[in-house]
Design a protein around this motif. Structure first.
Motif, PDB file in Angstrom:
ATOM      1  N   GLY A 288     129.928  93.110  -5.638  1.00 47.50           N
ATOM      2  CA  GLY A 288     129.045  92.050  -6.226  1.00 47.50           C
ATOM      3  C   GLY A 288     129.394  91.478  -7.461  1.00 47.50           C
ATOM      4  O   GLY A 288     129.413  89.818  -7.847  1.00 47.50           O
ATOM      5  N   SER A 292     130.783  87.597  -7.788  1.00 53.66           N
ATOM      6  CA  SER A 292     129.539  86.566  -8.492  1.00 53.66           C
ATOM      7  C   SER A 292     130.761  85.899  -9.690  1.00 53.66           C
ATOM      8  O   SER A 292     129.913  85.138  -9.812  1.00 53.66           O
ATOM      9  CB  SER A 292     128.420  87.471  -9.739  1.00 53.66           C
ATOM     10  OG  SER A 292     129.553  88.255 -10.797  1.00 53.66           O
ATOM     11  N   ALA A 301     121.581  89.376  -7.758  1.00 51.83           N
ATOM     12  CA  ALA A 301     121.981  88.579  -6.467  1.00 51.83           C
ATOM     13  C   ALA A 301     122.982  88.857  -5.261  1.00 51.83           C
ATOM     14  O   ALA A 301     122.708  89.362  -4.445  1.00 51.83           O
ATOM     15  CB  ALA A 301     121.010  87.381  -6.494  1.00 51.83           C
ATOM     16  N   MET A 302     124.140  88.965  -6.121  1.00 51.80           N
ATOM     17  CA  MET A 302     125.420  88.658  -4.877  1.00 51.80           C
ATOM     18  C   MET A 302     125.913  90.343  -5.014  1.00 51.80           C
ATOM     19  O   MET A 302     126.120  90.948  -4.008  1.00 51.80           O
ATOM     20  CB  MET A 302     126.544  88.326  -6.301  1.00 51.80           C
ATOM     21  CG  MET A 302     127.632  88.199  -5.604  1.00 51.80           C
ATOM     22  SD  MET A 302     127.695  87.053  -4.611  1.00 51.80           S
ATOM     23  CE  MET A 302     127.995  87.247  -2.959  1.00 51.80           C
ATOM     24  N   ILE A 305     123.536  90.767  -1.929  1.00 49.35           N
ATOM     25  CA  ILE A 305     123.579  90.445  -1.094  1.00 49.35           C
ATOM     26  C   ILE A 305     125.115  91.301  -0.053  1.00 49.35           C
ATOM     27  O   ILE A 305     124.646  91.225   0.790  1.00 49.35           O
ATOM     28  CB  ILE A 305     123.899  88.697  -1.955  1.00 49.35           C
ATOM     29  CG1 ILE A 305     123.039  87.900  -1.418  1.00 49.35           C
ATOM     30  CG2 ILE A 305     125.717  88.458  -0.131  1.00 49.35           C
ATOM     31  CD1 ILE A 305     123.277  86.641  -1.940  1.00 49.35           C
ATOM     32  N   ILE A 308     123.073  93.999   1.340  1.00 50.21           N
ATOM     33  CA  ILE A 308     122.732  93.790   2.725  1.00 50.21           C
ATOM     34  C   ILE A 308     124.257  93.336   4.229  1.00 50.21           C
ATOM     35  O   ILE A 308     124.104  93.464   4.642  1.00 50.21           O
ATOM     36  CB  ILE A 308     121.393  92.518   2.560  1.00 50.21           C
ATOM     37  CG1 ILE A 308     120.554  93.121   1.934  1.00 50.21           C
ATOM     38  CG2 ILE A 308     121.440  92.057   4.157  1.00 50.21           C
ATOM     39  CD1 ILE A 308     120.044  91.897   1.450  1.00 50.21           C
ATOM     40  N   VAL A 309     125.203  92.679   3.196  1.00 46.22           N
ATOM     41  CA  VAL A 309     126.834  93.015   4.222  1.00 46.22           C
ATOM     42  C   VAL A 309     127.130  93.974   4.499  1.00 46.22           C
ATOM     43  O   VAL A 309     126.607  94.687   6.209  1.00 46.22           O
ATOM     44  CB  VAL A 309     127.076  92.302   3.382  1.00 46.22           C
ATOM     45  CG1 VAL A 309     128.929  91.689   4.194  1.00 46.22           C
ATOM     46  CG2 VAL A 309     126.767  90.676   3.357  1.00 46.22           C
TER      47      VAL A 309
END
Length: 321
Positions: A288, A292, A301-302, A305, A308-309
């Protein structure tokens, strides 16, 4: 039964005596030992790599804080997820945000009380104990009380913010977080929290494991279920508050849940899942931060994400450990 009772009492007595001593040792390490270690480690890394990503002071603090969050959040989250308490972290984060807003409001009026994280900690601790009370009264963490805490804490924060005091920029840093602008004091806070979580889990892992998977057996073994329930939820509150200014109230619960959920898909045992969740947490943090930086997007947020990946990859794959 008597043996189990005596053992449990001895363990609780050891905790009562040992925790203050451990806290004193933590304080000495954080204040006098950690700062020179931090400077020496990053100074050596900078001289070896000679790159801006390693030599920049704010990135050094961001990487350190992120690594520590990638340890503490998945460790605590492993117990929460296996007990189907994933929303507890989100509720505590929103309640802590309400505490931050109150702290900023009071700090604006009385500068010597400008310690928003302290108010956040008080609010999260009260919310944690309130949820524990609800658990005892209802024999479970029902959705309705959690939803009330989740929305109520956020509502208090918004109400205080809308009152008219101008501190919106500061509020946004707690709401959305920014791992690249973490003060060194917050890094020290994360070091203390990480040490506290590791020591506490090491001392109470067997009890936490038993109340996670077989609460009735824990009661029959005369284990103080209420104490260990409270210990777990207070640890969660501490992790949430420490990570708020880094990931933000909206995203902090993600690090409690997503790496753990991915690890559960990739492993076949609780202890393996705990270790794997920490490893995946580190991948999410480093991935992240780097993405970013190169894509110029929000770091917190990154990180989520990337996590989640990793979870999607774990669902599509097979257990590897």
């Amino acid at each position: 039964m008597a043996v189990g009772t005596n053992t449990s009492r001895r363990q609780l007595s050891a905790l009562a005596v040992g925790i203050p001593l451990v806290l004193l040792a933590f304080a000495g390490f954080i204040i006098w030992v950690f700062p020179p270690l931090f400077d020496r480690f990053w100074g050596t890394a900078c001289s070896v790599t000679d790159t801006w990503l390693v030599c920049s002071g704010f990135l050094q603090r961001g990487f350190t804080a992120g690594i520590l969050i990638g340890i503490t959040a998945p460790i605590v989250g492993t117990y929460l997820v296996n007990r189907q308490m994933a929303l507890i972290g989100e509720a505590l984060a929103h309640t802590a945000f309400g505490g931050v807003a109150i702290g900023l409001f009071i700090g604006a009026a009385v500068p010597r009380f400008d310690y928003p994280l302290l108010f956040a900690l008080v609010a999260a601790a009260v919310a944690a104990l309130g949820m524990q009370y609800v658990a005892v009264k209802t024999d479970g963490y029902a959705d309705i009380p959690i939803a009330i805490m989740l929305t109520g804490g956020f509502a208090v924060g918004i109400a205080v913010i809308s009152y008219g005091v101008v501190f919106s920029a500061t509020v946004e840093s707690y709401l959305f977080g920014d791992i690249l602008f973490v003060p060194f004091e917050n890094v020290q806070l994360m070091v203390a929290l990480t040490m506290l979580v590791l020591v506490t889990v090491a001392l109470t892992h067997k009890q936490l494991l038993l109340i996670t998977f077989d609460r009735e057996a824990a009661r029959l073994a005369r284990i103080n279920v209420w104490f260990y329930d409270t210990l777990l939820i207070v640890l969660t509150a501490l992790v949430v508050v420490a990570a708020m200014q880094i990931l933000g109230a909206i995203l902090v619960a993600g690090m409690l849940v997503i790496p753990v959920a991915a690890a559960m898909q990739l492993t076949t045992g609780f202890n393996r899942g705990l270790i794997m969740s920490v490893l995946l947490g580190q991948v999410a943090v480093f991935g992240g931060i780097f993405l970013s930086y190169y894509w110029n997007v929000a770091t917190g947020a990154m990180i989520i994400i990337v996590a989640i990946v990793l979870y999607i990859w774990s669902v599509l794959g097979e257990p590897i450990w």
